[in-house]
Motif scaffolding. Structure first.
Motif, PDB file in Angstrom:
ATOM      1  N   LEU A 149     -10.625  -1.390  -2.700  1.00 14.78           N
ATOM      2  CA  LEU A 149      -9.339  -1.452  -1.909  1.00 14.78           C
ATOM      3  C   LEU A 149      -9.379  -1.649  -0.564  1.00 14.78           C
ATOM      4  O   LEU A 149      -8.626  -2.632  -0.026  1.00 14.78           O
ATOM      5  N   LEU A 200      -0.287   5.656  -0.246  1.00 15.76           N
ATOM      6  CA  LEU A 200      -1.256   4.852  -0.954  1.00 15.76           C
ATOM      7  C   LEU A 200      -1.828   5.830  -2.033  1.00 15.76           C
ATOM      8  O   LEU A 200      -2.068   5.204  -3.166  1.00 15.76           O
ATOM      9  N   LEU A 249      -4.483   4.867   5.868  1.00 16.59           N
ATOM     10  CA  LEU A 249      -3.909   4.806   4.440  1.00 16.59           C
ATOM     11  C   LEU A 249      -4.776   5.235   3.552  1.00 16.59           C
ATOM     12  O   LEU A 249      -4.687   5.760   2.486  1.00 16.59           O
ATOM     13  N   PHE A 269      -7.382  -4.783   1.108  1.00 16.21           N
ATOM     14  CA  PHE A 269      -6.304  -4.695   2.254  1.00 16.21           C
ATOM     15  C   PHE A 269      -6.778  -5.690   3.535  1.00 16.21           C
ATOM     16  O   PHE A 269      -6.071  -5.838   4.283  1.00 16.21           O
ATOM     17  N   LYS A 294       0.536   5.318  -4.643  1.00 14.73           N
ATOM     18  CA  LYS A 294       0.522   4.043  -5.280  1.00 14.73           C
ATOM     19  C   LYS A 294      -0.688   3.766  -6.127  1.00 14.73           C
ATOM     20  O   LYS A 294      -0.794   3.201  -7.090  1.00 14.73           O
ATOM     21  N   PHE A 298      -1.536  -5.262  -6.479  1.00  9.46           N
ATOM     22  CA  PHE A 298      -1.378  -4.966  -4.898  1.00  9.46           C
ATOM     23  C   PHE A 298      -1.230  -6.504  -4.401  1.00  9.46           C
ATOM     24  O   PHE A 298      -0.887  -6.365  -3.211  1.00  9.46           O
ATOM     25  N   ALA A 350       0.902  -1.185  -0.008  1.00  9.84           N
ATOM     26  CA  ALA A 350      -0.058   0.144   0.270  1.00  9.84           C
ATOM     27  C   ALA A 350       0.756   1.250  -0.088  1.00  9.84           C
ATOM     28  O   ALA A 350       0.312   2.297   0.026  1.00  9.84           O
ATOM     29  N   GLY A 351       2.207   0.921  -0.091  1.00  9.65           N
ATOM     30  CA  GLY A 351       3.106   2.273   0.079  1.00  9.65           C
ATOM     31  C   GLY A 351       4.367   1.941  -0.627  1.00  9.65           C
ATOM     32  O   GLY A 351       4.367   1.257  -1.558  1.00  9.65           O
TER      33      GLY A 351
END
Lengths: 339, 476
Positions: free
Chosen positions: B300, B85, B40, B304, B88, B261, B16-17
């Motif tokens: 997203l 993020l 994030l 995550f 990203k 991701f 995420a980064g």
């Protein structure tokens, strides 16, 4: 609002210059200065991805071109991040470089003479030299911007004095950029991140501050450069607002310039030699305000070619014409005074 | 917190980064996984980027003449953004909607497109696709300026369906033509002059002139259009509406998102013939898309927090793209926190590794995964990491390793040095075989002592360099 003052109002005169990575023209030019014979010295900065344009272009009001000197690098006579240029009474040229932390000196025949400067925060050291001016005694005033102060040196780089510190109070600075010594010897500083112009005596004593943060008349956003006329009027490159403002000697708003560029002689000569672009350009509307979807001045200026984009340096010539250098448009717009 | 908590947080921050230091990982782990995902996903936070300073020091990050300056500008953001993020997600959409400098010859319009991805990349897909269709760089890149009423150019209409939303096999050739008709009249202002300047790579007379969208009603096909079973007098927005309602769109975007991701998928052209690695994950993300009103953020968020994302089976299953690798290394070393010309060289390094930002090889974008590490690129990647981990031992990761060992009395055994370096480089887990090799390498010269001399420090630097060359560091 435009007010006719004893200094007169500015009216558009002409555009000078053209984008060019080398020789005649500018490539992200950042500063201009006049020699006593009217020759105009324009400091090109270029950019890190294409360094060819780092040079000083010498020209005049009539688009006469007299060559260029200097180049990108860290050697003698070279620049990495040149920021400003000044000439002394003998025509010697001084260039600040905020990355190399030095002043480069060229003689009146533009031969490299020497360089000086030591990075640091002690008196006489510099950290990010930006604006540079030569006063009536041929001493150099330098905006030591990361140290948030103004320092005064002899032409040989011997420290004389300094004033200013980091902050927002009177006489303090937040990353100042350009400065100007007025005809009466007072010092005006573009206090960039404090969104104001500050005036000091020739000894560095605070006199007054002008402007406040904002985008209205009389307000400033990240001013980069200031010019002063004989009557004490201020002509400010309101860089972050993509405009030039005129303030009276007390800081009152007088006039706003947004730019109205036309085709310079050098630009016309390019177009004359490139007929396909000339024709397509002549059939285009370069002021399509009705299609804009933003009022952010930076974005508008990127899309409307006639207006200022990154006005970065303002200077009068000996005839009292105001030259406005636009870094991102690689040109100069000239305004004449009329009563 | 357990070691697993730390490693899981490191995994999240890599995906995420652009990675995180041990201290950052501990801080995030202490606040908890879900709270970190909340953080994030909070796009209302300031990214902390000082745009006025950037424009002051880097003229081309302001004026946008070329693509080199843009690469450095984006790299600065990847390194310094407090909302990684967002960067990203912009990088994700740049990979999906790959638009290239080659036909545009200016950086500013591409900077604007990437900013549009930051602004709309988490929002509803309809807005994103409409903005994309209006985006001047996309219009020139895929020739929609040549898409006229009565004389369509299908380039944009085709790629909108094939590469940007639904994927091959979910529409017909007639749908491509009909979609293209709906986008007639979507062009840029001063079309001929702008296109000519781009074709001539002309910065004359006054630099690049940024483009803007223009809808020309007189050039728009007002006739009846039939698209994916719907009939009407459609404009481009109507086509996008229909696209966003399709199951195929949800799964196509979900597969892109999974590949970016979670774990590498094969290149898009093979998707019709290759089943996804985790079909159930795509179902879950597709459901989140529709439940959220055809919006990206819920996809997203669901991803995550999902078991398929957290699973150790997908850790180190993605080869870092050059942008991710370079930004990740520089975040660890602490370089480019201020402004200098040197960032340009590091941005150029991404190109040497095969990824020049805003200059993808084609509209298909880059092929992610193992193709990033062909022989030549791998050498560049390892050399880059090695050079940066060794060149400034007073900053960033090397400094924290040094401080850690100093706090333990200034002397550590070989296995402690290896584990300490792995830990500070982002809680990296390597295979036991690799770890053993590294320990044996250190053991040749005995324990590591920080006795004020240079030998101990140089051995730490060497270990950081070696870890930078491991498959686990090159992946993420």
């Amino acid at each position: 609002m435009t007010t006719v003052t004893k200094s007169g109002i500015l009216t558009y005169d002409r555009t000078l210059g053209v984008a060019a990575m080398d020789a005649r023209g500018f490539y992200y030019a950042v500063a201009l200065a006049f020699r006593s014979d009217g020759r105009l010295f324009v400091q090109g900065r270029s950019h890190d991805g294409d360094t060819r344009g780092a040079r000083i272009t010498v020209m005049d009001y009539d688009s006469g071109y007299y060559g260029d000197f200097g180049s990108y690098g860290s050697g003698d006579g070279q620049f990495t991040w040149p920021t400003d240029i000044a000439l002394d009474s003998e025509g010697n040229v001084y260039v600040t470089d905020e990355y190399l932390q030095r002043v480069s000196v060229f003689d009146s025949d533009v031969n490299f003479v020497k360089k000086w400067g030591t990075q640091g925060s002690e008196e006489g050291m510099i950290n990010g030299p930006s604006g540079i001016e030569c006063d009536a005694d041929d001493n150099l005033l330098i905006v030591d911007h990361n140290n948030n102060r103004i320092q005064k040196f002899t032409r040989d780089g011997i420290f004389l004095k300094s004033f200013g510190s980091e902050g927002t109070a009177e006489g303090q600075f937040n990353l100042p950029w350009g400065l100007r010594v007025a005809p009466d010897g007072q010092i005006y500083v573009a206090d960039w991140r404090n969104d104001r112009i500050q005036r000091f005596t020739s000894d560095g004593e605070f006199v007054a501050a002008y402007g406040e943060s904002g985008d209205g008349e009389g307000q400033l956003y990240r001013p980069a450069s200031v010019e002063i006329d004989d009557a004490g009027y201020m002509y400010i490159a309101d860089w972050g607002n993509e405009r030039v403002q005129v303030f009276d000697p007390d800081g009152g708003f007088v006039q706003l310039l947004k730019g109205q560029a036309t085709t310079s002689q050098w630009a016309q000569e390019f177009l004359d030699a490139n007929l396909d672009e000339n024709r397509a350009r002549s059939e285009s509307d370069l002021e399509q305000y009705h299609l804009l979807t933003t009022d952010d001045p930076h974005e508008v200026a990127s899309q409307i070619e006639t207006i200022f984009w990154s006005p970065i340096s303002v200077r009068f010539d000996s005839e009292g014409r105001l030259f406005v250098l636009e870094r991102n448009r690689h040109r100069i717009q000239v305004y004449a005074k009329s009563m | 917190m357990t070691n697993h908590d730390i490693e899981l947080m490191a995994h999240l921050m890599r995906r995420a980064g652009f990675g995180a230091t041990r201290d950052e990982i501990e801080r995030y782990a202490a606040q908890g996984y879900d709270a970190t995902v909340d953080m994030l996903m909070d796009t209302s936070q300031s990214d902390g980027i000082q745009i006025d300073l950037i424009r002051r020091y880097h003229p081309d990050h302001s004026g946008g003449l070329g693509m080199a300056g843009f690469g450095a500008f984006w790299l600065h953001r990847m390194i310094n953004s407090q909302t990684p993020l967002v960067e990203k997600v912009a990088l994700f959409w740049h990979g999906v909607f790959a638009t290239g400098y080659a036909k545009l010859a200016q950086g500013k319009v591409l900077m604007d497109q990437i900013q549009m991805f930051r602004d709309h990349g988490f929002g509803d897909l309809r807005t994103l696709l409409v903005e994309l269709s209006r985006d001047p760089s996309m219009i020139i890149w895929l020739d929609n300026n040549d898409n006229h009423n009565g004389a369509i150019n299908e380039n944009y209409g085709r790629e909108l369906l094939e590469l940007f939303s639904m994927g091959v096999g979910n529409y017909t050739e007639d749908d491509v033509k009909e979609a293209s008709r709906a986008f007639t009249g979507w062009t840029v202002g001063n079309t001929e002059y702008m296109k000519l300047k781009a074709d001539n790579d002309s910065l004359w007379p006054y630099g690049r002139l940024n483009l803007h969208f223009e809808f020309r009603d007189y050039d728009h096909d007002q006739g009846e259009i039939t698209f994916l079973g719907h009939t009407g007098t459609f404009n481009g927005e109507d086509i996008v509406d229909i696209i966003c309602d399709q199951q195929a769109t949800a799964r196509f975007i979900a597969r892109h998102m999974y590949s970016f991701f979670v774990a590498d998928e094969p290149p898009v052209p093979s998707w019709p013939y290759t089943p996804p690695r985790d079909a159930e994950a795509l179902d879950i993300m597709s459901e989140a898309y529709f439940n959220g009103g055809c919006t990206i953020k819920p996809m997203l968020d669901t991803m995550f927090r999902s078991d398929f994302f957290k699973s150790e089976s997908v850790w180190y299953e993605k080869v870092k793209s050059p942008a991710e690798l370079v930004a990740g290394v520089l975040r660890l070393t602490g370089e480019h926190r201020s402004y200098s010309p040197a960032i340009q060289e590091d941005a150029n390094a991404m190109g040497l590794m095969g990824q020049t930002l805003v200059n993808p090889p084609s509209v298909e974008g880059w092929h992610w995964g193992d193709e990033w590490i062909d022989t030549g690129n791998l050498v560049e990647r390892i050399n880059f990491a090695s050079e940066h981990f060794s060149k400034d031992f007073t900053a960033g990761i090397a400094d924290t390793v040094d401080a850690d060992i100093t706090a333990r009395g200034g002397s550590v055994q070989p296995h402690e040095l290896v584990d300490t370096c792995l830990d500070h480089m982002g809680a990296i887990r390597i295979t036991e075989t690799s770890r053993k090799s590294l320990i044996e390498h250190v053991a040749r010269d005995g324990d590591v002592k920080l006795n004020g001399g240079g030998s101990g420090r140089s051995r730490i630097a060497e270990m950081v360099q070696l870890i930078g060359a491991t498959p686990e560091f090159q992946k993420g």
